[in-house]
Design a protein around this motif. Structure first.
Motif, mmCIF file in Angstrom:
data_model
loop_
_atom_site.group_PDB
_atom_site.id
_atom_site.type_symbol
_atom_site.label_atom_id
_atom_site.label_comp_id
_atom_site.label_asym_id
_atom_site.label_seq_id
_atom_site.Cartn_x
_atom_site.Cartn_y
_atom_site.Cartn_z
ATOM 1 N N ASN A 1 0.825 -1.214 0.000
ATOM 2 C CA ASN A 1 0.000 0.000 0.000
ATOM 3 C C ASN A 1 0.855 1.259 0.000
ATOM 4 O O ASN A 1 0.561 2.228 -0.707
ATOM 5 C CB ASN A 1 -0.933 0.002 1.210
ATOM 6 C CG ASN A 1 -2.060 -1.005 1.063
ATOM 7 O OD1 ASN A 1 -2.442 -1.352 -0.052
ATOM 8 N ND2 ASN A 1 -2.586 -1.477 2.179
ATOM 9 N N VAL A 2 1.907 1.240 0.814
ATOM 10 C CA VAL A 2 2.802 2.404 0.852
ATOM 11 C C VAL A 2 3.482 2.584 -0.507
ATOM 12 O O VAL A 2 3.620 3.722 -1.011
ATOM 13 C CB VAL A 2 3.840 2.236 1.974
ATOM 14 C CG1 VAL A 2 4.935 3.303 1.858
ATOM 15 C CG2 VAL A 2 3.170 2.326 3.335
ATOM 16 N N ARG B 1 2.388 1.633 -3.488
ATOM 17 C CA ARG B 1 1.409 2.118 -4.473
ATOM 18 C C ARG B 1 1.119 3.603 -4.264
ATOM 19 O O ARG B 1 1.066 4.377 -5.221
ATOM 20 C CB ARG B 1 0.113 1.315 -4.360
ATOM 21 C CG ARG B 1 -0.912 1.667 -5.432
ATOM 22 C CD ARG B 1 -2.172 0.839 -5.278
ATOM 23 N NE ARG B 1 -3.056 1.045 -6.414
ATOM 24 C CZ ARG B 1 -3.872 2.084 -6.564
ATOM 25 N NH1 ARG B 1 -3.898 3.045 -5.629
ATOM 26 N NH2 ARG B 1 -4.626 2.211 -7.647
ATOM 27 N N THR B 2 0.943 3.994 -2.997
ATOM 28 C CA THR B 2 0.682 5.407 -2.711
ATOM 29 C C THR B 2 1.836 6.286 -3.161
ATOM 30 O O THR B 2 1.643 7.367 -3.742
ATOM 31 C CB THR B 2 0.438 5.596 -1.203
ATOM 32 O OG1 THR B 2 -0.672 4.785 -0.800
ATOM 33 C CG2 THR B 2 0.148 7.047 -0.869
ATOM 34 N N SER B 3 3.067 5.803 -2.934
ATOM 35 C CA SER B 3 4.240 6.577 -3.339
ATOM 36 C C SER B 3 4.308 6.731 -4.860
ATOM 37 O O SER B 3 4.607 7.831 -5.381
ATOM 38 C CB SER B 3 5.503 5.891 -2.808
ATOM 39 O OG SER B 3 6.664 6.530 -3.268
ATOM 40 N N ILE C 1 1.780 6.561 -7.000
ATOM 41 C CA ILE C 1 0.679 7.425 -7.445
ATOM 42 C C ILE C 1 1.023 8.888 -7.218
ATOM 43 O O ILE C 1 0.751 9.760 -8.066
ATOM 44 C CB ILE C 1 -0.623 7.045 -6.713
ATOM 45 C CG1 ILE C 1 -1.084 5.650 -7.139
ATOM 46 C CG2 ILE C 1 -1.722 8.069 -6.989
ATOM 47 C CD1 ILE C 1 -1.448 5.536 -8.599
ATOM 48 N N ARG C 2 1.636 9.171 -6.084
ATOM 49 C CA ARG C 2 2.012 10.561 -5.812
ATOM 50 C C ARG C 2 3.039 11.055 -6.833
ATOM 51 O O ARG C 2 2.971 12.209 -7.286
ATOM 52 C CB ARG C 2 2.582 10.679 -4.394
ATOM 53 C CG ARG C 2 1.513 10.600 -3.300
ATOM 54 C CD ARG C 2 2.155 10.695 -1.928
ATOM 55 N NE ARG C 2 1.151 10.632 -0.874
ATOM 56 C CZ ARG C 2 1.445 10.580 0.424
ATOM 57 N NH1 ARG C 2 2.733 10.570 0.815
ATOM 58 N NH2 ARG C 2 0.482 10.536 1.307
ATOM 59 N N ASP D 1 1.139 11.754 -9.996
ATOM 60 C CA ASP D 1 0.348 12.986 -9.864
ATOM 61 C C ASP D 1 1.225 14.219 -10.012
ATOM 62 O O ASP D 1 0.838 15.206 -10.668
ATOM 63 C CB ASP D 1 -0.359 13.014 -8.509
ATOM 64 C CG ASP D 1 -1.499 12.004 -8.435
ATOM 65 O OD1 ASP D 1 -1.904 11.484 -9.494
ATOM 66 O OD2 ASP D 1 -1.987 11.735 -7.305
ATOM 67 N N ARG E 1 -4.375 7.295 -14.648
ATOM 68 C CA ARG E 1 -4.431 8.385 -13.669
ATOM 69 C C ARG E 1 -4.629 9.662 -14.458
ATOM 70 O O ARG E 1 -3.826 9.978 -15.349
ATOM 71 C CB ARG E 1 -3.126 8.440 -12.870
ATOM 72 C CG ARG E 1 -3.167 9.363 -11.672
ATOM 73 C CD ARG E 1 -4.088 8.843 -10.584
ATOM 74 N NE ARG E 1 -4.011 9.684 -9.387
ATOM 75 C CZ ARG E 1 -4.844 9.577 -8.370
ATOM 76 N NH1 ARG E 1 -5.837 8.659 -8.400
ATOM 77 N NH2 ARG E 1 -4.718 10.359 -7.321
#
Length: 448
Positions: free
Chosen positions: A33-34, A36-38, A40-41, A44, A121
């Motif tokens: 999860n960490v 994937r979040t990294s 995605i950021r 973005d 995205r």
């Protein structure tokens, strides 16, 4: 009924392995999860930067019809007016309507069926100025999905291997840690009733297992001492009972061979005396057994204020003896305890003194410094220093040769020592000013 694992090693290893497996699984999920979040950021941020570049390009163009947007193999670009009409787009999405129906500034994840099955995205940005437009920039998440699949694959293969490795290590560590326990168990299992001299091995460590071994050996010390004392007690009791039984048998055999009434009366008197001696011995044995069985609890429940001077005078007046009993030194002394048991202490000490005195016994009670002191003196031969502790043991006598001549069972002073200990007091023997022995009992003063 299903059998359950009984060894501590197996249960602890299983529990530890389950806990480790659960912790590693949670950690793996959190890692994915960490990650994937990294990712995605980062995407973005790249989309925002690309939107800024395109906004600058739009601002410097003569018109949107001449705007050229380079193709991006991983994404797309659309420029949409306020009504939702696509004004310009990258070549890979030419002719496509706006992919975003709700035109507001935002960043979202969505699927673009005409481009790819992977998720995209998408970043939507409204420009400023008199004629604002919406810039829609998107990139697919194929690389992110590939990275996550790789990580998941590594976790699926690596976590079970790591759990197995941890389980093996835990099993080995626990096995080594429990080896002293198994040695203790094996030794205790081999110790029989006649092997109480054996002791369990004590590990060099000072941990819980080391303390367990020390405690087990201390328990074996007490069991061995108790076993020795019990064997000696039975032997001594048998020896003490054998004498009056032999005397009674001898007197009765003599009586059976004679018709003399006077002799029969003498025999009856001797038999009665020996019977009374056996009765006293049996009573003392029962008293000691009952006192040890209740562990002194009865004395605790019945403790009250007791005048030790009254008990001393009462016991002194009860005695019928040709010896002089001096009570002139008895003064007030109040203690807390059991009156019957304290009376037995004074009575046993007086009986002992009268058996060994030549002509005089003196009893005194005094209070001084928060203590009440009872002295019982006689003018006999006294007690040698090397025998002063032994006489408080069961069947212990200062002089074995004269014990039966004076009628003692060897239990009176043992009873005194036990009852005095129950009252939190002390008893000791020393030299008397009268020339014989002085028995001293020291109790806490109840008035302090």
């Amino acid at each position: 009924m299903s059998s359950r694992p009984r060894t501590v090693r197996f249960r602890v290893t299983l529990a530890s392995t389950v806990i480790v497996a659960g912790a590693l699984t949670v950690a793996g999920v959190m890692l994915v999860n960490v990650l994937r979040t990294s990712q995605i950021r980062s995407i973005d941020t790249a989309l925002e930067l690309r939107t800024t570049d395109i906004e600058a390009l739009v601002a410097t163009s003569d018109g949107l019809t001449t705007l050229s947007v380079e193709d991006d193999e991983d994404g797309f670009v659309q420029i949409v007016d306020m009504s939702g009409t696509v004004l310009a787009s990258s070549r890979n999405v030419e002719g496509e309507p706006s992919f975003v129906t709700t035109l507001v500034d935002r960043t979202l994840s969505m699927r673009v069926a005409s481009l790819d099955t992977d998720e995209f995205r998408v970043h939507v940005h409204r420009t400023g100025g008199d004629e604002p437009v919406f810039i829609i920039v998107g990139t697919n998440l194929e690389n992110v999905a590939r990275l996550l699949r790789t990580v998941w694959g590594a976790l699926v293969i690596g976590l079970p291997l790591l759990v197995l490795l941890m389980g093996g290590m835990i099993w080995s560590v626990i096995r080594r840690a429990l080896q002293p326990v198994e040695a203790i168990r094996s030794e205790v299992a081999d110790i029989g009733g006649g092997d109480l001299h054996r002791r369990v091995p004590e590990p060099a460590t000072h941990d819980e297992i080391g303390r367990l071994a020390v405690t087990m050996n201390a328990m074996l010390d007490r069991l061995e001492a108790s076993n020795v004392a019990q064997a000696r007690f039975v032997s001594d009791a048998s020896h003490e009972l054998r004498t009056p039984i032999s005397v009674i048998r001898h007197e009765l055999e003599v009586a059976l061979l004679s018709d003399d009434d006077t002799l029969l009366r003498e025999v009856a008197g001797e038999v009665l005396d020996e019977d009374l001696r056996m009765q006293r011995l049996v009573d003392d044995l029962l008293f000691l057994a009952r006192r040890e069985g209740r562990g002194g609890a009865a004395a605790e429940r019945t403790r009250a204020l007791v005048d030790l001077d009254d008990i001393a005078l009462t016991e002194a007046h009860r005695v019928h003896s040709t010896h002089t009993i001096d009570t002139s030194h008895v003064s007030a002394g109040q203690v807390r305890g059991d009156a019957d048991q304290l009376g037995r202490v004074v009575r046993n000490l007086l009986d002992n003194a009268l058996r060994h005195a030549r002509s005089r016994v003196q009893i005194s009670v005094s209070s001084d410094g928060g203590e009440v002191v009872l002295h019982v003196d006689d003018d006999g031969d006294g007690v040698a220093e090397h025998n002063r502790e032994r006489i408080f043991e069961r069947f212990g006598r200062a002089d074995e040769s004269r014990g039966r001549d004076f009628g003692g069972s060897g239990l009176g002073l043992a009873i005194v020592a036990g009852l005095v200990e129950e009252h939190g007091a002390t008893v000791e023997v020393g030299a008397s000013p009268l020339g014989g022995a002085r028995f001293t009992v020291t109790l806490p003063d109840a008035r302090d």
